[in-house]
Design an enzyme around this catalytic site. Sequence first.
Site, PDB file in Angstrom:
ATOM      1  N   HIS A 182       0.832  -1.213   0.000  1.00  0.00           N
ATOM      2  CA  HIS A 182       0.000   0.000   0.000  1.00  0.00           C
ATOM      3  C   HIS A 182       0.871   1.271   0.000  1.00  0.00           C
ATOM      4  CE1 HIS A 182      -3.246  -2.850   0.649  1.00  0.00           C
ATOM      5  NE2 HIS A 182      -2.485  -3.396   1.576  1.00  0.00           N
ATOM      6  N   GLU A 197      -1.884   0.524   7.976  1.00  0.00           N
ATOM      7  CA  GLU A 197      -1.035  -0.536   7.433  1.00  0.00           C
ATOM      8  C   GLU A 197       0.129   0.027   6.630  1.00  0.00           C
ATOM      9  OE1 GLU A 197      -3.133  -3.291   4.890  1.00  0.00           O
ATOM     10  OE2 GLU A 197      -1.340  -4.461   4.446  1.00  0.00           O
ATOM     11  N   HIS A 260       3.018  -6.859   4.277  1.00  0.00           N
ATOM     12  CA  HIS A 260       1.645  -6.416   4.542  1.00  0.00           C
ATOM     13  C   HIS A 260       1.261  -6.633   6.001  1.00  0.00           C
ATOM     14  CE1 HIS A 260      -0.153  -5.728   0.457  1.00  0.00           C
ATOM     15  NE2 HIS A 260       1.040  -6.196   0.147  1.00  0.00           N
ATOM     16  N   GLU A 324       2.122 -11.579   5.597  1.00  0.00           N
ATOM     17  CA  GLU A 324       1.097 -10.908   6.410  1.00  0.00           C
ATOM     18  C   GLU A 324       1.598 -10.981   7.845  1.00  0.00           C
ATOM     19  OE1 GLU A 324      -1.270  -9.063   5.680  1.00  0.00           O
ATOM     20  OE2 GLU A 324      -2.047  -9.573   3.701  1.00  0.00           O
TER      21      GLU A 324
END
Lengths: 363, 182
Positions: A182, A197, A260, A324
Amino acid sequence: MKQLIWKFTLAALCMVIFLAVGTGSCQALPRNEITSFHYSTYKDGDRNWLKIEIGLDRDKLDFEVSANPDRQNQLWVLMKNTDSGDVKKDIGLDRKIARYMTFRKKNKKDLQVMVAVDKSLDEQECRVYLSPPDKKIKETRLVIEIADSKAPEPVKDEKTNLPEDEILNNVAGATIVVDAGHGGSDTGAIGPNYLKEKDVTLNIALEMCRILKGNGARVLMSRYTDVDVFGPYATDRQELQARVDVAHNDPLSDIFVSIHCNAFTSPEANGTGTYYYPHSYNDSALAQFIQSEMVQATGLRDRGISSARFYVLRNSRIPAVLVETAFISNPHEEQMLSESRCQHAMALAICRGINAYFGNRIK
Amino acid sequence: MKKLLIALMLVCMIFSIAGCAKEEPSPATSGKSAGISGEVNKQEAEDIKVKLYFPNNDASEMVAVEKTVKVTGTTKYKAAIEALLAGTTDKKLTNVIPKKTKLLGAEVVKDTIKLNFSKELIDDFNGGSTGEEMLVGSIVNTMTEFPEIKKVHILVEGKTVDTIKGHMDTSVPLTRMKELLK
């Protein structure tokens, strides 16, 4: 007798027409054909060079240079719209600088040249160019030059500046793409206490960059700051492809690691997990090495490795994983993710996983 | 004899030309819609049983919940999605699809169902790889419970979406996500 001659003439006519139509109009595009092949070695200071010259019947050639993502010692040169002519399909080379080379048909029209260098492309220098005809040789040649070592660089031993636990032995010379998930207009998931995030992923990615570079790796970052990678007002596809392209645009890229934070609708969900797309065995291997280190370093619940249809993984041409780290939607893990101590521990764990991968991967 | 030879030559020429002619694209496989095969013709209400998929609260697996839905002047597919959007009251399961999301339309083409959702599906969703997988998985797995449905194409406001929140590639129809079921 007369009739027999007449028959022959007719048959010949048929053949001529067949051939003319068959070869003439079907192949409208003029194709390149290899007319000669030659290699030699020479010395340049301390370094030894191998010079491969491939003669062509035309003076233009489209070609692409890349490295085999799965084999560190294979250089690929794609000669577009080219026939191999009489050249042998497999050719032994000097065996000191490069072992052998092969010519193979690719995409129906093209010719793929593969040169297996002695050590690896990271340790040896390569250059590929077209050489115009000169007084001695009257044809255009595609020249592939390979040296037995890299150009000497001023030695900087940054490892000595690293704390002992950050020293990794297998990443020197590797090219690692680190993608901070992101960024810019895309915050990524937001935690119950408003942690974003995109900020966590950038911190972890930057920390990874420091550790990997300190150990002599080449690191390509998709972003160093809080920005969109493609640029503002991009479509989702453009933005994701821009991240994949960081690796595509550098033929030496070895692996792609995207960072992430996970999220779920229920705050209960927790733990750390790593995703991959099964292009080859190396994808799941890289995921497992990173996952094991992450679980050990963070003590988080082990969600394991999973294959998933994620854009950046599916479209990658090199082993790629998406880590993640933890659930930003879980209040306890959101707190962890916000702490720089924890961000460092995660960055180091991922780097260790990468190090283990380079120490164990199937070449 | 001569005539026969000339005829032979002609055949030969025709062959050589035909052999060279660019390969014609094979006649396009008919893309015609299988139409509203799921449409219920009867106007009176009909109760059917559907299986809806919801993730559990720690997002470690998806659980099938059986429900009876009324199909009146609508398709069974729409009825199943509406029931999924309405959610479950089971405290162990999570309603992963944002509350305000509406189903704007459903169309079956061959073995693929196109589901058109309102923008809340993406706008009100927080993201995360697991969240995205469960969101997409609950829709895809609920639809592929109907044996004639093999693929699900998710649209938002009538348009194909590249991704929900930056992880899954949702630009293409998706097949059943067995990996989410235990």
